[in-house]
Design a protein around this motif. Structure first.
Motif, short mmCIF file in Angstrom:
data_model
loop_
_atom_site.label_atom_id
_atom_site.label_comp_id
_atom_site.label_asym_id
_atom_site.label_seq_id
_atom_site.Cartn_x
_atom_site.Cartn_y
_atom_site.Cartn_z
N PRO A 304 0.80 -1.22 0.00
CA PRO A 304 0.00 0.00 0.00
C PRO A 304 0.84 1.27 0.00
N ILE A 305 0.18 2.35 -0.39
CA ILE A 305 0.75 3.69 -0.20
C ILE A 305 0.78 3.96 1.30
N ARG A 306 1.94 4.38 1.81
CA ARG A 306 2.10 4.54 3.25
C ARG A 306 2.15 6.03 3.64
N GLU A 307 2.45 6.29 4.91
CA GLU A 307 2.33 7.63 5.45
C GLU A 307 3.41 8.58 4.89
N GLY A 308 3.19 9.87 5.11
CA GLY A 308 4.09 10.88 4.58
C GLY A 308 5.52 10.74 5.05
N GLU A 309 5.74 10.39 6.31
CA GLU A 309 7.10 10.23 6.82
C GLU A 309 7.82 9.10 6.09
N ASN A 310 7.11 8.02 5.82
CA ASN A 310 7.66 6.91 5.05
C ASN A 310 8.04 7.37 3.65
N ARG A 311 7.18 8.16 3.04
CA ARG A 311 7.44 8.68 1.70
C ARG A 311 8.75 9.47 1.66
N GLU A 312 8.99 10.32 2.65
CA GLU A 312 10.21 11.12 2.66
C GLU A 312 11.45 10.25 2.78
N LEU A 313 11.36 9.17 3.52
CA LEU A 313 12.50 8.26 3.64
C LEU A 313 12.78 7.55 2.31
#
Length: 483
Positions: A304-313
């Motif tokens: 799945p598409i995950r949270e914003g903090e995960n995206r930045e990593l």
């Protein structure tokens, strides 16, 4: 000396040549007979300097960018068998409209899947005469098809995809560790790569609500997100890197990485010298679980598409080289399978439709993070061509490479529009519009309604214009080759 009888010339002030960190004035000269780049001049050429070149073989991009054609190494075109989901004609047109000149087709969800040479030939037969891009093919690893793997390599597949969790289609079952040993032993000395859908369901992922109920609301995106935790990916990658120690000559590749928690495992494996490469997708870099409305199954994909903090990593891992490349994982279906009537995300088909939007998506999000156009092209053309075994002819503007290039306006903006059927509009709250920017078959995408930066002006395949923003696809038709 330019052969005026056998040349197409493209010149501009901002051409991204192979090995360059930034666009520069340059001219590329392409043989119209071979379709290959024969000469590169490090100067913007004036029309008067080449009087023998006819007007229809002279292209001046001016201040727009000239970029190598993109290579999307993860696309589900689904033909034959599920052509109502997507097909070569519509899928490759959509790709060309976004500057993609080569796609690599996944072994599922076509019927039959690409797990034998006969099945590959059936897919190739369906593709011939329909493609607006060049097309290569991945093969598939399923239980007990080891005898078919080396013949598939000899027949030209670029590598093999397998699932460690159920794929969603019966004809492409997942593999277990025993199956993997058999396949990896067979492939370890072959010039190929093994791709993993890296989710491993080692434990039950049933979710409980705060009041003890075990059936959370299936229309909540949070319900779906909790059903596919990051541990599924980390468990899978732990297994993959452990197996690689027994088959060190075989490169393995993680498709569509979404879990930032797996990055430490990947870095550790590479430190040990493990031959491991990794891709992520446009949707993991451009969307966030925090912003996904409930009851909107068009946002569902696996992982799945995950949270914003995960995206930045993920962005940081892409920039430091831990993640090698970015692909679409274009995986469409018919509207009925998306559960639009009741918004049941849990029962909906999981797949994001993206073909045609990737470059603009990355540019829109990447420039917020200081990303350059040369980095984006490296992730979506140079590295994807290398991953798919096409780096000798694709992914760069250089002498000897195919004359695949795009003219792109980085300053243009556009709204992603789709001709939404009336029966969808009441469910999705989209207005029905008269102009569309989606060229794939089923016009359902989470990007509809977004305003994106950067737009394709035209796309050229081996020096032939396959897409133009004004004239569409009328120039040369489906001239794509099967690679």
């Amino acid at each position: 000396m330019v052969n005026v009888d056998d040349s197409l010339v493209c010149t501009g002030h901002n051409v991204l040549l192979a090995g360059s960190d930034a666009p520069q004035p340059a001219t590329i000269i392409i043989s119209t007979s071979s379709g290959r780049i024969t000469e590169v001049l490090h100067v913007h050429t004036r029309r008067d300097d080449m009087p023998g070149i006819s007007d229809d073989r002279w292209i001046d991009a001016g201040n727009n960018l000239v970029l190598p054609g993109l290579v999307d190494a993860h696309v589900h075109l689904n033909e034959p068998g599920r052509t109502d989901w997507e097909g070569f004609w519509t899928g490759t047109r959509a790709a060309a409209s976004g500057g993609v000149t080569t796609v690599v087709d996944m072994p599922l969800n076509s019927i039959p899947p690409t797990t034998t040479v006969d099945n590959l030939q059936a897919k190739q037969a369906a593709a011939r005469g329909q493609c607006f891009t060049d097309v290569a093919f991945w093969g598939g690893v399923i239980p007990k098809n080891e005898p078919h793997l080396k013949p598939l390599v000899d027949a030209g597949v670029k590598g093999f995809k397998c699932f460690l969790i159920e794929s969603g289609v019966d004809e492409f079952p997942c593999v277990n560790e025993t199956n993997l040993h058999a396949a990896m032993k067979e492939l370890q000395d072959a010039p190929t790569v093994l791709l993993f859908h890296a989710e491993l369901d080692s434990n039950s992922t049933a979710t409980e609500t705060s009041d003890g109920q075990t059936e959370p609301d299936p229309a909540l995106y949070e319900t779906f997100l909790h059903s596919r935790p990051q541990t599924l990916e980390t468990d899978a990658i732990s297994l993959i890197t452990r197996l690689q120690q027994e088959y060190p000559s075989l490169r393995c590749h993680i498709v569509h990485l979404s879990a930032a928690s797996a990055l430490s495992l990947i870095r550790a494996a590479r430190t040990r010298g493990t031959k491991l490469t990794v891709e992520t997708c446009f949707h993991y870099l451009c969307l966030s679980a925090n912003d996904i409305p409930n009851g909107r199954p068009e946002f569902k994909c696996c992982p799945p598409i995950r949270e914003g903090e995960n995206r930045e990593l993920l962005w940081k891992a892409l920039q430091d080289g831990t993640i090698d490349c970015v692909v679409s994982d274009h995986s469409p279906c018919v509207a009925e399978l998306k559960s639009l009537d009741d918004g049941d995300i849990m029962s909906a088909w999981g797949g994001i439709s993206t073909l045609g939007l990737g470059l603009s998506l990355l540019w829109t999000e990447g420039r917020k993070r200081g990303v350059t156009i040369s980095q984006i092209v490296n992730w979506t053309a140079t590295q994807t061509a290398l991953h798919a075994g096409l780096s000798d002819i694709k992914g760069k503007l250089d002498v000897g490479y195919d004359g695949d290039f795009i003219i792109w306006d980085p300053n243009a903006t556009f709204e992603v529009l789709a001709l939404i059927p009336l029966e969808w509009a009441s469910v999705l709250t989209f207005s029905q519009v008269t102009k569309e920017s989606l060229n794939f078959k089923n016009k359902l995408s989470p990007y509809v309604g977004l305003t994106l930066d950067g737009r394709i002006i035209s796309t050229y395949l081996r020096g032939n214009r396959t897409f133009d923003a004004v004239q569409g696809f009328e120039a040369v038709g489906p001239i794509g080759k099967l690679l």
